[in-house]
Write a protein that holds these residues in place. Sequence first.
Motif, short mmCIF file in Angstrom:
data_model
loop_
_atom_site.label_atom_id
_atom_site.label_comp_id
_atom_site.label_asym_id
_atom_site.label_seq_id
_atom_site.Cartn_x
_atom_site.Cartn_y
_atom_site.Cartn_z
N HIS A 1 -15.72 9.13 88.60
CA HIS A 1 -16.59 8.00 88.25
C HIS A 1 -15.89 7.01 87.31
N LEU A 2 -14.79 7.44 86.70
CA LEU A 2 -14.10 6.57 85.74
C LEU A 2 -13.22 5.56 86.47
N LYS A 3 -13.26 4.33 85.98
CA LYS A 3 -12.44 3.26 86.56
C LYS A 3 -11.11 3.22 85.82
N VAL A 4 -10.17 3.98 86.34
CA VAL A 4 -8.87 4.14 85.69
C VAL A 4 -7.79 4.19 86.77
N TRP A 5 -6.64 3.59 86.47
CA TRP A 5 -5.51 3.63 87.38
C TRP A 5 -4.30 4.16 86.61
N LEU A 6 -3.57 5.07 87.25
CA LEU A 6 -2.41 5.70 86.62
C LEU A 6 -1.15 5.28 87.36
N THR A 7 -0.13 4.87 86.61
CA THR A 7 1.12 4.45 87.22
C THR A 7 2.28 5.03 86.42
N SER A 8 3.17 5.73 87.13
CA SER A 8 4.39 6.22 86.49
C SER A 8 5.35 5.06 86.28
N VAL A 9 5.78 4.84 85.04
CA VAL A 9 6.71 3.75 84.74
C VAL A 9 7.96 4.27 84.03
#
Length: 998
Positions: free
Chosen positions: A748-756
């Motif tokens: 339900h959480l509006k989160v985006w994960l990106t490896s940088v």
Amino acid sequence: MSGVNRIAGKGRLTPARTARFSFDGKSYTALEGDTVASALIANGIHLVGRSFKYHRARGILSAGAEEPNALIDVSRDTARKQPNVRATVQEVFDGMIVSSQNRWPSLAFDVGAVNNLMSPFFAAGFYYKTFMWPRAAWKHVYEPFIRRAAGLGVAPTEEDPDHYASRYAHCDVLVVGAGVAGLSAALAAAETGARVILCDEQAEAGGALRYDVGVRIDGEDGNSWAQKTVARLKAMDNVEVLVRTTAFGYYNHNFVGLAERVTDHIAKPTRDLPRERLWQVRAKRVILATGSIERHMVFPNNDRPGIMLASAGRMYLNHYGVAVGTKVGIYTAHDSAYEAAFDLKRSGVSIAAIVDNRQAPGAAVLAEARALGIDVLAGQSVVNTSGRLRISSMTVARNGGGSPRKIAVDALLVSAGWTPSVHLFSQSRGKVAFDAESQRFLPGSYAQDCLSVGACNGTDDLQRTIEESLAAGELMAQATGRSSGEKIAISAEQAYDWTGGMIGAAEGAGPKTNAKAFIDFQHDVCAKDIRLAVREGMHSIEHIKRFTTNGMASDQGKLSNMHGLAIAAEMLGKEIPQVGLTTFRAPYTPVTYGTLVGHSRGELFDPTRKTPLHAWEEAHGAVFEDVGNWKRAWFYPQAGETMHQTVARECRTAREAAGIFDASTLGKIEVVGPDAAEFLNLIYTNAWDTLKPGKARYGIMTREDGFVYDDGVVGRLADDRFHVTTTTGGAPRVLHHMEDYLQTEFPHLKVWLTSVTEQWAVIAVQGPKAREIVAPLVEGLDLSNEAFPHMSVAECTVCGVPARLFRVSFTGETGFEINVPADYGQSVLEAVWANAEPLGACVYGTETMHVLRAEKGYIIVGQDTDGTVTPDDAGLSWAVSKKKKTDFVGIRGLKRPDLVKDGRKQLVGLVTKDPKLVLEEGAQIVASPNEPKPMTMLGHVTSAYWSENCGRSIAFALVAGGRARMGETLYVPMPDRTIAVEVTDMVFFDKEGGRIHG
């Protein structure tokens, strides 16, 4: 000529397009599009192999992936060689070298056939009762013999010169199977605009339409309709059609593995083409149109070459133009086999008889057989066959008794009915349900977003199959958010409505006989073996499977499972559902290691990762060490220095002036979204909603069990953006950990994960002169203590390059970590070094980093923790929110009684009584050197170094009740001495902590 059994005018291959191949050293001609099986039959060859246990002569049984017998060795040259290839799937290419397997010295004369004479000694389960005595013989006699006998083909010895590819794909609807059901479903889904992938394991689409010439769809023959439909789908931008592509595994969240055979059919593939390609498909919806598999009849000596499935006989005739014999018998319990007889008869092949063990075959097929002049022996059974290397006759008798008679045949087509292919459905964790009326398992309750249509769903009628598939295609597309497309209407008719079918042993293979009536051809499992297993006490179908090895061959029991199950149920006096069904596991058919490995071989098997600063470090004399996949600068020796001297110099310089360190390998994850802070609150033990933009905080991450999983500094760049750092080795697993919880627990959480991690080069500048080095390079940011205190973060410009600047320290000194885009890393480092070198600074490596952090009591997760350490054990209970947070991953685990009890191992400092002695990491710790053996181990040393700045050795250790032992003397027994140590706190340098704020 392309074969003596090729019938002019039959099939769909082009006679002018030929290919030469060899089988066991003899050259033959095939047509382009032939499989090895069809080409061999065309050339009058039915004997293709030997069985595993008894070395009985075996021929081609099927025309598809279910083939248990015709496993061959295929090679282009000595390096390109693959054993255990199914001849029914492998297409012929010009120059192909084919060899039979599991025979010596030749296929026709195999010494191993003596095992058939000794079969009474090789009854099912013999290996559980044999090889027990004498005990010493196991290692030197039995095991080497068993290992040599295992398997059928011979593994290649040379390195594979081919390359393999892999691809990830996302689609709205994945349709598995391109028969009439799959084509209809794909067409309906595609017309809505949905992104569709359609795959089929055969060389061309059509499924059963390739051989069933009695089908008419929209006024034309079924195969023509299929090819036009495929062409229509290929012309659509939103559709990907993959032939020669097997869906071998159905995993969680509609993740399906596909293996595409790209060049196995090409004589001279270009070097740019991979041999095979692995497709890893994530589909919003999946439609399974996998069809059904014809079962063989279980009767005595049903394994001779020339005996094959009726559908295979039709495929070889109607698609490949090959007759399986000149005088063909039919033995069946199902109407579908009659159509094979009709097709052969109309092609000029003599039909010896149709033997039907039912008293009342289907009226329509019976009438057609009589009209064609075919003798139908209803209520009779084939009770034996003869022929050494190929069937020469079948023995027929009336059911229940009667005088047997021999009928000469050179081929025998058999059918006991059809088994829905529910393998992928079962792999998806769907539950099958037994349909008592049709005596088959069908898809029951679904566990994932998929639907089964057509024969695999138990739908036998052609028109109903099409309507069901069209509806499923539209429904599944709409479920992905697509609107209804143009309504498709398809009309179809089939020649006959099929009836009949049986599972289990037929006449002559019952409980009172000892005949070899084969169920599992590849593993030589007979009906009598199943009965023996039950008599031996095996009452679970899984136990029966393992006792007999039924269904454990490379075909995974596609033909044998239902027969074995029925015989076991009969012996146990139970209904089939009570006995159960064995588990279908991936892969559906064997997949090569090359396909699974892809590019991950040779140098890419364990790729070396280098930081953006690697070349500069190499030029400045760095000695590197391997840290996971990374090459990291270990230390920078000057002329004549040992490693110990180098590390001592680097440690002194970093504390007296400054040190420059490459921290690029730290894991870096961008956490973005309106719920980013709430997500981190749930992932870490401490609070993040209270962290203001421009500030950073140290965080601890635990697993569900409450043990420390990773740690790192997290900077808040904006209300909805965090820059998360992890340990070097923890970066991939932490990202996976976060994604796992985000997708499954907190969707339900509006989160985006990106490896940088790869996007930022990180230059750490640590020491009293760090600000003096960094400040001239930074634009638009005040680096004073008041404006930019410890644990601050800011986006700024460094050397004209956009940067993220952290005021953090892993040394206890004033510290800055400069994050710049990787492409600018070396140029920024050169500018930093130009400022640092005149000030007496040095560059230092990982060994010095370890010493400096230990001097200040900073732990390294994975070195000072071992998977059983809680935050409190590590002295980090201050990083666990106790009041403001009601939930985070691990909160319940931390409350378990055994995690809060007294006496747990805790991290403490150790100093040796002799300051010059450096402990060994991993060394055990005891309370007294005089304790009798076995001694009670209180803990072990986790980190140990010589500290030039402290003028002595220092160490960390996990010790039972460690914090309660401050000042206590403990002992570290070593092979040559016992070392006395004193328990201390973990901070050995600058205990007041003032230097970090300098």
